[in-house]
Design an enzyme around this catalytic site. Sequence first.
Site, PDB file in Angstrom:
ATOM      1  N   ARG A  68      54.688   4.283  79.582  1.00 50.88           N
ATOM      2  CA  ARG A  68      56.014   4.024  80.172  1.00 50.88           C
ATOM      3  C   ARG A  68      56.148   2.527  80.404  1.00 50.88           C
ATOM      4  O   ARG A  68      55.962   2.048  81.533  1.00 50.88           O
ATOM      5  CB  ARG A  68      56.174   4.839  81.451  1.00 50.88           C
ATOM      6  CG  ARG A  68      56.361   6.328  81.157  1.00 50.88           C
ATOM      7  CD  ARG A  68      56.170   7.160  82.394  1.00 50.88           C
ATOM      8  NE  ARG A  68      54.818   7.015  82.908  1.00 50.88           N
ATOM      9  CZ  ARG A  68      54.391   7.550  84.053  1.00 50.88           C
ATOM     10  NH1 ARG A  68      55.208   8.263  84.776  1.00 50.88           N
ATOM     11  NH2 ARG A  68      53.147   7.374  84.452  1.00 50.88           N
ATOM     12  N   ASP A 108      57.477  -1.165  81.054  1.00 48.22           N
ATOM     13  CA  ASP A 108      58.460  -1.691  82.005  1.00 48.22           C
ATOM     14  C   ASP A 108      59.616  -2.403  81.307  1.00 48.22           C
ATOM     15  O   ASP A 108      59.547  -2.713  80.119  1.00 48.22           O
ATOM     16  CB  ASP A 108      57.782  -2.733  82.908  1.00 48.22           C
ATOM     17  CG  ASP A 108      57.041  -2.082  84.054  1.00 48.22           C
ATOM     18  OD1 ASP A 108      57.508  -1.050  84.559  1.00 48.22           O
ATOM     19  OD2 ASP A 108      55.974  -2.617  84.429  1.00 48.22           O
ATOM     20  N   ARG A 122      49.720  -7.237  83.412  1.00 43.77           N
ATOM     21  CA  ARG A 122      50.495  -8.406  83.852  1.00 43.77           C
ATOM     22  C   ARG A 122      49.839  -9.069  85.068  1.00 43.77           C
ATOM     23  O   ARG A 122      49.865 -10.294  85.195  1.00 43.77           O
ATOM     24  CB  ARG A 122      51.938  -8.014  84.143  1.00 43.77           C
ATOM     25  CG  ARG A 122      52.714  -7.656  82.864  1.00 43.77           C
ATOM     26  CD  ARG A 122      54.019  -6.964  83.158  1.00 43.77           C
ATOM     27  NE  ARG A 122      54.872  -7.781  83.995  1.00 43.77           N
ATOM     28  CZ  ARG A 122      55.998  -7.330  84.548  1.00 43.77           C
ATOM     29  NH1 ARG A 122      56.387  -6.077  84.341  1.00 43.77           N
ATOM     30  NH2 ARG A 122      56.738  -8.137  85.284  1.00 43.77           N
TER      31      ARG A 122
END
Lengths: 246, 246
Positions: B50, B52, B199
């Site tokens: 999923r 972002d 990230r």
Amino acid sequence: MPRFRITVEYAGGDFVGWQRQANGPSIQQSLEEAVEKLSGERVEVVGAGRTDAGVHAMAQVAHFDLESDRFDANTVMKALNFHVKPDPIAIRHAEEADGDFHARFSATKRSYLYRILNRRAPAALDAGRVWHVPQVLDAEAMHDAAQALVGHHDFTTFRAKHCQAQSPEKTLDSLTVSRVGEEIHINAHARSFLHHQIRNITGTLKLVGEGKWTRKDVEDALAAKDRAAGGPTAPPDGLYLVSVGY
Amino acid sequence: MPRFRITVEYAGGDFVGWQRQANGPSIQQSLEEAVEKLSGERVEVVGAGRTDAGVHAMAQVAHFDLESDRFDANTVMKALNFHVKPDPIAIRHAEEADGDFHARFSATKRSYLYRILNRRAPAALDAGRVWHVPQVLDAEAMHDAAQALVGHHDFTTFRAKHCQAQSPEKTLDSLTVSRVGEEIHINAHARSFLHHQIRNITGTLKLVGEGKWTRKDVEDALAAKDRAAGGPTAPPDGLYLVSVGY
């Protein structure tokens, strides 16, 4: 009166081309306005290659003169990168150049890359940055046929109708075709090119890659010295000005 | 009731992310609408990862079921590529899958790439596709520090506050940092990742690349099991879901 030489990367999709035109935004205009915002001076930014609408550059070279000597090259680079925002233009390098340096007329070598995305699925990540050709292309046959175009020739067959060059004769130093993953890369090197020359050559080599044309057909097309004898013009999306040599 | 497995490339910049949300367009929604245009059926397209908002995919894997058995995989691929236009989404592959294949739960390996454009000039050609870091980064120091994160750990320090995973423990199979031309590439492989894990790791490794942090600082941050002990979250622009293994 310092002359600055800049190296510029841009994505051409949102522009009418390098050259300033009345009908839309150009890279030249964006740079000239950035120079004016920095210096208050209205200058002409002269580029090595007048790329068409939609054509990209990794390292276009350009020059301009300032009346003021207040700005060093580092300041010019930083300020232009700031003022061209949000346009997809980046000044990769700036330096002071001799007064006799001319981005266009001093250039002795130009290198272009044409990227074909050769897979069934269209481009997503590279939409607008490649030419999508779904049929499997024979890169080796394209490379072999390309060799027929290397050297000094009358390139009328691959020249745009509205090309302003005085002569259709050019020397193509090298032209290679290779497969790179899902892509076909066409690399072209010459002192200078005719208008649409690489896109017209690419559209012709694609016919070879599909098996519709042979190397002999390319040779005959070149010999015909007639634009109508060549293949169609490939779209601008896949074309990149890679570098300019001096 | 055939189940289809598709491999999908997309540019994430224009989307709220993979997952369907009320506040904007998602890749999932675009694909589900394309399936409905093809088949008339409202389906759920289940993705392996999923991603972002702003995160890209070279090869996301997804599955969906159709009531009808009228469509073969080739038709599905062609029709979805047609119906998702003009969204920057491309279906690279489609095939029929066993009924027990699940894009998310059957996945055993996920590979991500994070691209940092490490040069003074901002991104033009790759705007939105890289994280621009102008300071020169030490890729070797980043790679060395990254090795402290490889293996089975409690990754609370690198986990988004709103992460919904049951456990903060994950096994990071490999994490490499290398310089590729003007870019720094961070490649991460694991069975699965926590929300924002790559990230947050990237934002931390950037501190090492700048010389502000050492490998020991990264080890201490990991051991602290506290998000506040880690570096900032890198922007989504540079992150790509590269592949999913089953």
